[in-house]
Design an enzyme around this catalytic site. Structure first.
Site, PDB file in Angstrom:
ATOM      1  N   GLU A 241      -5.884  -4.872  10.440  1.00 39.81           N
ATOM      2  CA  GLU A 241      -4.884  -3.844  10.714  1.00 39.81           C
ATOM      3  C   GLU A 241      -5.307  -3.040  11.940  1.00 39.81           C
ATOM      4  OE1 GLU A 241      -2.566  -2.317   7.100  1.00 39.81           O
ATOM      5  OE2 GLU A 241      -4.560  -1.493   6.946  1.00 39.81           O
TER       6      GLU A 241
ATOM      7  N   HIS B  61      -9.888   0.897   4.321  1.00 37.50           N
ATOM      8  CA  HIS B  61      -8.641   1.169   5.044  1.00 37.50           C
ATOM      9  C   HIS B  61      -8.933   2.193   6.147  1.00 37.50           C
ATOM     10  CE1 HIS B  61      -4.639   2.614   6.026  1.00 37.50           C
ATOM     11  NE2 HIS B  61      -4.178   1.482   5.508  1.00 37.50           N
TER      12      HIS B  61
ATOM     13  N   LYS C 284       0.084   4.289  -0.482  1.00 37.87           N
ATOM     14  CA  LYS C 284      -0.583   5.527  -0.024  1.00 37.87           C
ATOM     15  C   LYS C 284      -0.300   6.682  -0.998  1.00 37.87           C
ATOM     16  CE  LYS C 284      -0.477   3.629   4.569  1.00 37.87           C
ATOM     17  NZ  LYS C 284      -0.512   3.806   6.000  1.00 37.87           N
TER      18      LYS C 284
ATOM     19  N   GLU D  14      -7.489   4.698   7.167  1.00 36.30           N
ATOM     20  CA  GLU D  14      -7.293   6.104   6.800  1.00 36.30           C
ATOM     21  C   GLU D  14      -8.468   6.640   5.982  1.00 36.30           C
ATOM     22  OE1 GLU D  14      -3.324   5.755   5.211  1.00 36.30           O
ATOM     23  OE2 GLU D  14      -2.580   5.335   7.228  1.00 36.30           O
TER      24      GLU D  14
ATOM     25  N   SER E 281       2.951  -1.658  10.548  1.00 35.42           N
ATOM     26  CA  SER E 281       4.376  -1.573  10.899  1.00 35.42           C
ATOM     27  C   SER E 281       5.150  -2.878  10.672  1.00 35.42           C
ATOM     28  CB  SER E 281       4.543  -1.090  12.331  1.00 35.42           C
ATOM     29  OG  SER E 281       3.919   0.182  12.462  1.00 35.42           O
TER      30      SER E 281
ATOM     31  N   GLY F 277       1.861   2.703  10.946  1.00 34.10           N
ATOM     32  CA  GLY F 277       2.737   3.869  10.876  1.00 34.10           C
ATOM     33  C   GLY F 277       3.599   4.071  12.116  1.00 34.10           C
TER      34      GLY F 277
ATOM     35  N   ASN G 122       0.860  -1.187   0.000  1.00 34.41           N
ATOM     36  CA  ASN G 122       0.000   0.000   0.000  1.00 34.41           C
ATOM     37  C   ASN G 122       0.898   1.239   0.000  1.00 34.41           C
ATOM     38  OD1 ASN G 122      -1.920   1.949   0.386  1.00 34.41           O
ATOM     39  ND2 ASN G 122      -2.392   1.384   2.514  1.00 34.41           N
TER      40      ASN G 122
ATOM     41  N   GLY H 262       2.795  -0.953   4.326  1.00 33.06           N
ATOM     42  CA  GLY H 262       2.844   0.442   3.889  1.00 33.06           C
ATOM     43  C   GLY H 262       4.267   0.868   3.576  1.00 33.06           C
TER      44      GLY H 262
HETATM   45  P1  PGA Z   1       2.579   0.705   7.634  1.00 39.50           P
HETATM   46  O1  PGA Z   1       1.157   0.928   6.924  1.00 39.50           O
HETATM   47  O2  PGA Z   1       3.107  -0.628   7.156  1.00 39.50           O
HETATM   48  O3  PGA Z   1       3.416   1.834   7.164  1.00 39.50           O
HETATM   49  O4  PGA Z   1       2.330   0.704   9.110  1.00 39.50           O
HETATM   50  C1  PGA Z   1       0.235  -0.121   6.821  1.00 39.50           C
HETATM   51  C2  PGA Z   1      -1.059   0.367   6.230  1.00 39.50           C
HETATM   52  O5  PGA Z   1      -1.532   1.443   6.587  1.00 39.50           O
HETATM   53  O6  PGA Z   1      -1.664  -0.307   5.379  1.00 39.50           O
END
Ligand code: PGA
Length: 255
Positions: free
Chosen positions: A168, A98, A12, A100, A216, A174, A10, A237
């Site tokens: 998640e 997701h 983003k 976000e 993460s 993050g 992903n 991510g």
């Molecule tokens: P991250 O993001 O691996 O940077 O924690 C995961 C995601 O939001 O899908």
């Protein structure tokens, strides 16, 4: 039986240029050729779908994904990207719900609509779920149960095989790698999700659904997460924008 591991990258809102997107995907594609046990789905920003698609066109184990989809009648929706447009861009997978996106516009009802419409139109859907926080009362189980039940209840049987569920926990996204969910806690949640889906859709149907973990994940913690966590893949991510790290991670999943 589900055997191949699924890795979802992903990106983003990264990278910041089409040259950057091309560079990352080319490096991944050139070195990923021989991986037999892993499938990769790359979800770049909409504006780079075409760039990534051109690079992976002949690949058998890299697929194009979108980070979201708009559903609504007709084409008069300024600024949105609907299912037909995604299919025209050769998208095969779509992320739905997701955190976000849930944080801004996507209610459980909207998420269900996006999931159903996309599945009906032949896209594979990665349904993202996860609690905002954890406490000693176990509220995270209720939160995840509601998100999954709202989405998959009455899901037509023939669509089930194209559904993936990505768990998640929002608080683990993050963060530094040491703050990813602990593998034994993931193991418990993976069992909970499988039981729940089995209760709703039936024990035979749950076998068709891959369960992923996201939050993460890095080249340093993925192995324990996936092996002890009892999941079928990972949603990644930041680490997915570093081709060397992503390749090392995927190599580590080969049997
Ligand atoms: P991250 O993001 O691996 O940077 O924690 C995961 C995601 O939001 O899908």
């Amino acid at each position: 039986m589900i055997d191949k591991k699924l890795i979802v990258a992903n990106w983003k809102m990264n990278p910041q240029s089409s040259e950057g997107a091309k560079k990352i995907i080319t490096e991944i594609k050139n070195k990923f050729k021989n991986f037999g046990d892993v499938r990769l789905v790359v979800c770049p920003p909409f504006v780079f779908l075409n760039e990534v698609s051109k690079v992976i066109v002949s690949s058998k184990n890299i697929f194009l994904g979108a980070q979201d989809v708009f559903i609504g009648e007709g084409a008069s929706h300024t600024g949105e990207v609907g299912i037909k447009l995604l299919k025209a861009a050769k998208v095969k997978y779509v992320l739905v719900g997701h955190s976000e996106r849930r944080a801004t516009l996507d209610s459980d009802e909207i998420v269900k609509g996006k999931m159903l419409e996309s599945l009906k139109e032949g896209l594979k859907v990665i349904l993202c779920v996860g609690e905002k926080e954890r406490n000693e009362h176990g509220n995270h189980y209720h939160e995840v149960k509601k998100q999954i039940s709202d989405a998959v209840t009455k899901l037509p049987r023939k669509l089930i095989k194209n559904l993936v569920i990505a768990y998640e926990p929002v608080w683990a996204i993050g963060r530094p790698e040491s703050e990813a969910l602990k593998p034994d806690e993931l193991h418990e949640m993976a069992i909970f999700i499988k039981r729940l889906v089995s209760d709703i859709l039936g024990p035979r149907e749950v076998e068709k659904i891959k369960i992923l973990y996201g939050g993460s994940v890095t080249k340093n913690n993925f192995k324990e997460i996936i092996e002890k966590g009892n999941v079928d893949g990972l949603l990644i991510g930041r680490e997915s924008l570093k081709p060397e790290n992503l390749l090392e991670l995927m190599r580590g999943l080969e049997r």
